[in-house]
Write a protein that holds these residues in place. Structure first.
Motif, PDB file in Angstrom:
ATOM      1  N   PRO A   1       3.369  -0.149   1.818  1.00 12.85           N
ATOM      2  CA  PRO A   1       4.513  -0.595   0.999  1.00 12.85           C
ATOM      3  C   PRO A   1       4.036  -1.485  -0.145  1.00 12.85           C
ATOM      4  O   PRO A   1       3.070  -2.251  -0.001  1.00 12.85           O
ATOM      5  N   SER A   2       4.697  -1.391  -1.289  1.00 15.92           N
ATOM      6  CA  SER A   2       4.234  -2.093  -2.489  1.00 15.92           C
ATOM      7  C   SER A   2       4.203  -3.608  -2.320  1.00 15.92           C
ATOM      8  O   SER A   2       3.490  -4.309  -3.036  1.00 15.92           O
ATOM      9  N   THR A   3       4.971  -4.135  -1.363  1.00 21.33           N
ATOM     10  CA  THR A   3       4.996  -5.583  -1.135  1.00 21.33           C
ATOM     11  C   THR A   3       3.884  -6.044  -0.198  1.00 21.33           C
ATOM     12  O   THR A   3       3.733  -7.237   0.039  1.00 21.33           O
ATOM     13  N   CYS A   4       3.115  -5.116   0.306  1.00 25.22           N
ATOM     14  CA  CYS A   4       2.113  -5.450   1.315  1.00 25.22           C
ATOM     15  C   CYS A   4       0.906  -6.152   0.686  1.00 25.22           C
ATOM     16  O   CYS A   4       0.397  -5.726  -0.355  1.00 25.22           O
ATOM     17  N   VAL A   5       0.456  -7.209   1.315  1.00 28.08           N
ATOM     18  CA  VAL A   5      -0.784  -7.889   0.927  1.00 28.08           C
ATOM     19  C   VAL A   5      -1.886  -7.330   1.818  1.00 28.08           C
ATOM     20  O   VAL A   5      -1.985  -7.680   2.992  1.00 28.08           O
ATOM     21  N   THR A   6      -2.692  -6.460   1.258  1.00 25.35           N
ATOM     22  CA  THR A   6      -3.645  -5.732   2.095  1.00 25.35           C
ATOM     23  C   THR A   6      -4.669  -6.642   2.764  1.00 25.35           C
ATOM     24  O   THR A   6      -5.090  -6.397   3.889  1.00 25.35           O
ATOM     25  N   ALA A   7      -5.069  -7.714   2.073  1.00 26.73           N
ATOM     26  CA  ALA A   7      -6.066  -8.613   2.660  1.00 26.73           C
ATOM     27  C   ALA A   7      -5.569  -9.199   3.982  1.00 26.73           C
ATOM     28  O   ALA A   7      -6.338  -9.345   4.939  1.00 26.73           O
ATOM     29  N   GLY A   8      -4.276  -9.522   4.038  1.00 29.40           N
ATOM     30  CA  GLY A   8      -3.714 -10.054   5.273  1.00 29.40           C
ATOM     31  C   GLY A   8      -3.712  -9.031   6.388  1.00 29.40           C
ATOM     32  O   GLY A   8      -4.022  -9.344   7.548  1.00 29.40           O
ATOM     33  N   LEU A   9      -3.373  -7.794   6.049  1.00 28.83           N
ATOM     34  CA  LEU A   9      -3.366  -6.738   7.055  1.00 28.83           C
ATOM     35  C   LEU A   9      -4.778  -6.432   7.538  1.00 28.83           C
ATOM     36  O   LEU A   9      -5.013  -6.247   8.744  1.00 28.83           O
ATOM     37  N   VAL A  10      -5.731  -6.399   6.611  1.00 30.97           N
ATOM     38  CA  VAL A  10      -7.126  -6.149   6.988  1.00 30.97           C
ATOM     39  C   VAL A  10      -7.619  -7.241   7.939  1.00 30.97           C
ATOM     40  O   VAL A  10      -8.291  -6.960   8.937  1.00 30.97           O
ATOM     41  N   SER A  11      -7.266  -8.482   7.648  1.00 34.24           N
ATOM     42  CA  SER A  11      -7.675  -9.602   8.495  1.00 34.24           C
ATOM     43  C   SER A  11      -7.039  -9.502   9.882  1.00 34.24           C
ATOM     44  O   SER A  11      -7.703  -9.734  10.900  1.00 34.24           O
TER      45      SER A  11
ATOM     46  N   ARG B   1      -5.797   4.451  18.550  1.00 33.81           N
ATOM     47  CA  ARG B   1      -5.699   2.991  18.632  1.00 33.81           C
ATOM     48  C   ARG B   1      -5.373   2.382  17.278  1.00 33.81           C
ATOM     49  O   ARG B   1      -4.528   1.483  17.172  1.00 33.81           O
ATOM     50  N   VAL B   2      -6.040   2.857  16.207  1.00 40.49           N
ATOM     51  CA  VAL B   2      -5.762   2.266  14.892  1.00 40.49           C
ATOM     52  C   VAL B   2      -4.362   2.636  14.417  1.00 40.49           C
ATOM     53  O   VAL B   2      -3.685   1.838  13.752  1.00 40.49           O
ATOM     54  N   ILE B   3      -3.899   3.835  14.748  1.00 47.66           N
ATOM     55  CA  ILE B   3      -2.527   4.234  14.395  1.00 47.66           C
ATOM     56  C   ILE B   3      -1.524   3.310  15.079  1.00 47.66           C
ATOM     57  O   ILE B   3      -0.578   2.821  14.437  1.00 47.66           O
ATOM     58  N   HIS B   4      -1.721   3.062  16.363  1.00 49.41           N
ATOM     59  CA  HIS B   4      -0.808   2.173  17.113  1.00 49.41           C
ATOM     60  C   HIS B   4      -0.818   0.765  16.514  1.00 49.41           C
ATOM     61  O   HIS B   4       0.242   0.141  16.349  1.00 49.41           O
ATOM     62  N   ALA B   5      -2.003   0.253  16.147  1.00 52.02           N
ATOM     63  CA  ALA B   5      -2.107  -1.093  15.583  1.00 52.02           C
ATOM     64  C   ALA B   5      -1.419  -1.178  14.222  1.00 52.02           C
ATOM     65  O   ALA B   5      -0.746  -2.174  13.917  1.00 52.02           O
ATOM     66  N   LEU B   6      -1.576  -0.155  13.400  1.00 48.55           N
ATOM     67  CA  LEU B   6      -0.912  -0.149  12.090  1.00 48.55           C
ATOM     68  C   LEU B   6       0.600  -0.087  12.234  1.00 48.55           C
ATOM     69  O   LEU B   6       1.333  -0.789  11.529  1.00 48.55           O
ATOM     70  N   LYS B   7       1.056   0.749  13.132  1.00 49.37           N
ATOM     71  CA  LYS B   7       2.502   0.875  13.357  1.00 49.37           C
ATOM     72  C   LYS B   7       3.086  -0.466  13.791  1.00 49.37           C
ATOM     73  O   LYS B   7       4.130  -0.905  13.298  1.00 49.37           O
ATOM     74  N   LYS B   8       2.403  -1.144  14.694  1.00 47.37           N
ATOM     75  CA  LYS B   8       2.868  -2.432  15.204  1.00 47.37           C
ATOM     76  C   LYS B   8       2.852  -3.493  14.097  1.00 47.37           C
ATOM     77  O   LYS B   8       3.808  -4.262  13.941  1.00 47.37           O
ATOM     78  N   ALA B   9       1.766  -3.510  13.304  1.00 42.68           N
ATOM     79  CA  ALA B   9       1.642  -4.515  12.241  1.00 42.68           C
ATOM     80  C   ALA B   9       2.730  -4.331  11.184  1.00 42.68           C
ATOM     81  O   ALA B   9       3.358  -5.307  10.745  1.00 42.68           O
ATOM     82  N   LEU B  10       2.986  -3.091  10.778  1.00 42.04           N
ATOM     83  CA  LEU B  10       4.009  -2.839   9.761  1.00 42.04           C
ATOM     84  C   LEU B  10       5.406  -3.135  10.291  1.00 42.04           C
ATOM     85  O   LEU B  10       6.274  -3.628   9.560  1.00 42.04           O
ATOM     86  N   ARG B  11       5.633  -2.846  11.552  1.00 38.41           N
ATOM     87  CA  ARG B  11       6.940  -3.127  12.146  1.00 38.41           C
ATOM     88  C   ARG B  11       7.196  -4.627  12.224  1.00 38.41           C
ATOM     89  O   ARG B  11       8.326  -5.089  12.053  1.00 38.41           O
ATOM     90  N   GLU B  12       6.130  -5.406  12.455  1.00 38.36           N
ATOM     91  CA  GLU B  12       6.275  -6.852  12.612  1.00 38.36           C
ATOM     92  C   GLU B  12       6.057  -7.612  11.308  1.00 38.36           C
ATOM     93  O   GLU B  12       5.978  -8.850  11.320  1.00 38.36           O
ATOM     94  N   GLY B  13       5.941  -6.886  10.203  1.00 36.72           N
ATOM     95  CA  GLY B  13       5.717  -7.555   8.924  1.00 36.72           C
ATOM     96  C   GLY B  13       4.341  -8.164   8.822  1.00 36.72           C
ATOM     97  O   GLY B  13       4.148  -9.209   8.183  1.00 36.72           O
ATOM     98  N   GLY B  14       3.355  -7.495   9.414  1.00 37.71           N
ATOM     99  CA  GLY B  14       2.001  -8.043   9.487  1.00 37.71           C
ATOM    100  C   GLY B  14       1.184  -7.933   8.232  1.00 37.71           C
ATOM    101  O   GLY B  14       0.011  -8.308   8.228  1.00 37.71           O
ATOM    102  N   CYS B  15       1.788  -7.453   7.136  1.00 36.85           N
ATOM    103  CA  CYS B  15       0.992  -7.417   5.890  1.00 36.85           C
ATOM    104  C   CYS B  15       1.690  -8.230   4.802  1.00 36.85           C
ATOM    105  O   CYS B  15       1.511  -7.968   3.611  1.00 36.85           O
ATOM    106  N   ASP B  16       2.466  -9.200   5.227  1.00 37.39           N
ATOM    107  CA  ASP B  16       3.101 -10.095   4.248  1.00 37.39           C
ATOM    108  C   ASP B  16       2.113 -11.174   3.821  1.00 37.39           C
ATOM    109  O   ASP B  16       1.146 -11.458   4.498  1.00 37.39           O
TER     110      ASP B  16
END
Length: 378
Positions: free
Chosen positions: A318-328, A363-378
């Protein structure tokens, strides 16, 4: 000089040290390496090469060059070997006396870095998100036409071009491929204009029908880069090669450091090229797992998946995503992913994900789905 530091994937040692964990505790999706690992034949060849470590390696790497020449149906004088293809990329601007490079991007940052180090200008011709990062072939063609029109007077005076066009095929990080037919059409224009064309085929073993390597014998201004790193799963061995017209290759070889390619790397290369079964198994695995992985990724809300032809997939966020936060966040879970916003010209937040074994991919698909659902790339 380069306006920002060049960032590469595969920085598992640095991340492990920063987080106080062992390297083995991470699954690395940030480096696009064949998940089957190095061929067993390569490991046996390196073991057998141990007694020779008391001698210098063959500076011309004749055995490996002869084996590659036979594999590709070209002259061994058309091949230069390097300590990884990155070493060859670094000396290309110097070898070709380049003053200007046009780079089809967003792509591998070493082309830009090498041009700047040599004091040459770098101009990006960018694919766009709206076109799903389809390689900008029409834009490159028009650019070459314009350069040709503007340089005809210099050509008539015997002037020599100091300009090259760089294309990574399949491209990293987008995963998009250019057909051999399209590249041949572009090359004909480039040759007529007196420019150089550099095609990086580091990932071409996953889609070999798009390679231009068979064209080398009749294309004196075409240079092709190949790597043993990605397809053969041996990044730590450091081995790559360049193919081109013999007179150009001779210049490049003179600029390489002596004994650039170790005896172990040379023996590993011969074993890898001879291992037909490994190549067949790797291509079959990728043809099966890539569509499954892409299908599952497309089911993750918020991801936009770019069509891929190599052993990795780029996923826009999503355009609002801060990728560095998600990568971390992913790293803290033991999953390393590649932040694509470190590539010049990348305007949308995106990740590059290497295709690994199905269990790791799930495993990475599950982690990405969970992170995006929880707003993990804000």
């Amino acid at each position: 000089m380069v306006t920002r530091p060049v960032v590469h994937g595969g920085q598992v040692h640095q991340v492990a040290k920063a987080l106080g964990r062992s390297v083995d505790s991470f699954i690395d999706f940030s480096a696009s390496i064949n998940p089957l690992g190095p061929p067993a034949s390569v490991l046996r060849a390196m073991q057998a090469a141990l007694p020779a470590c008391g001698h210098y390696p063959d500076p011309s790497a004749e055995e490996l060059r002869m084996r590659l020449a036979k594999e590709h149906g070209i002259s061994s004088d058309s091949i230069a070997l390097g300590n990884g293809s990155s070493e060859l990329i670094r000396i290309l601007p110097l070898a070709l006396s380049l003053r200007q490079g046009y780079v089809a991007g967003p792509t591998f940052m070493e082309y830009e870095a090498s041009l700047h180090i040599a004091g040459a200008r770098c101009t990006h011709v960018l694919a766009t998100s709206g076109e799903k990062y389809a390689p900008p072939m029409e834009e490159l063609s028009l650019l070459v036409d314009a350069i040709h029109a503007g340089s005809q007077k210099a050509a008539r005076r015997g002037g020599e071009s100091h300009t090259a066009v760089f294309v990574c095929n399949p491209n990293s990080p987008t995963g998009r491929v250019v057909t051999a037919r399209s590249l041949r059409t572009l090359y004909r224009k480039i040759e007529e204009a007196g420019l150089w064309m550099v095609v990086d085929e580091a990932f071409i073993d996953f889609c070999p029908s798009h390679s231009l390597i068979k064209e080398i014998s009749n294309a004196r201004r075409l240079l092709i880069l190949r790597s043993f790193t990605k397809f053969y799963g041996m990044p730590g061995i450091r081995l790559g090669y360049l193919v081109g017209a013999p007179e150009t290759v001779a210049t490049i070889r003179r600029l390489l450091p002596p004994w650039s390619v170790s005896h172990f790397a040379q023996e590993a290369g011969v074993a890898a090229v001879d291992d037909v079964r490994y190549r067949q198994r790797s291509v079959k695995f990728m043809q099966q797992e890539r569509p499954r992985f892409i299908k599952r990724l497309r089911e993750v809300p918020g991801l936009r998946i770019i069509p891929a032809s190599a052993n990795f997939v780029m996923a826009e966020l999503p355009s609002t995503c801060v990728t560095a936060g998600l990568v971390s966040r992913m790293a803290r879970q033991g999953l390393l992913v590649r932040d694509c916003q470190t590539f010049s010209g990348m305007t949308q937040p995106a990740l590059r994900l290497a295709i690994r074994h199905p269990r790791d991919n799930n495993r990475v698909i599950h982690a990405l789905k969970k992170a995006l659902r929880e707003g993990g790339c804000d």
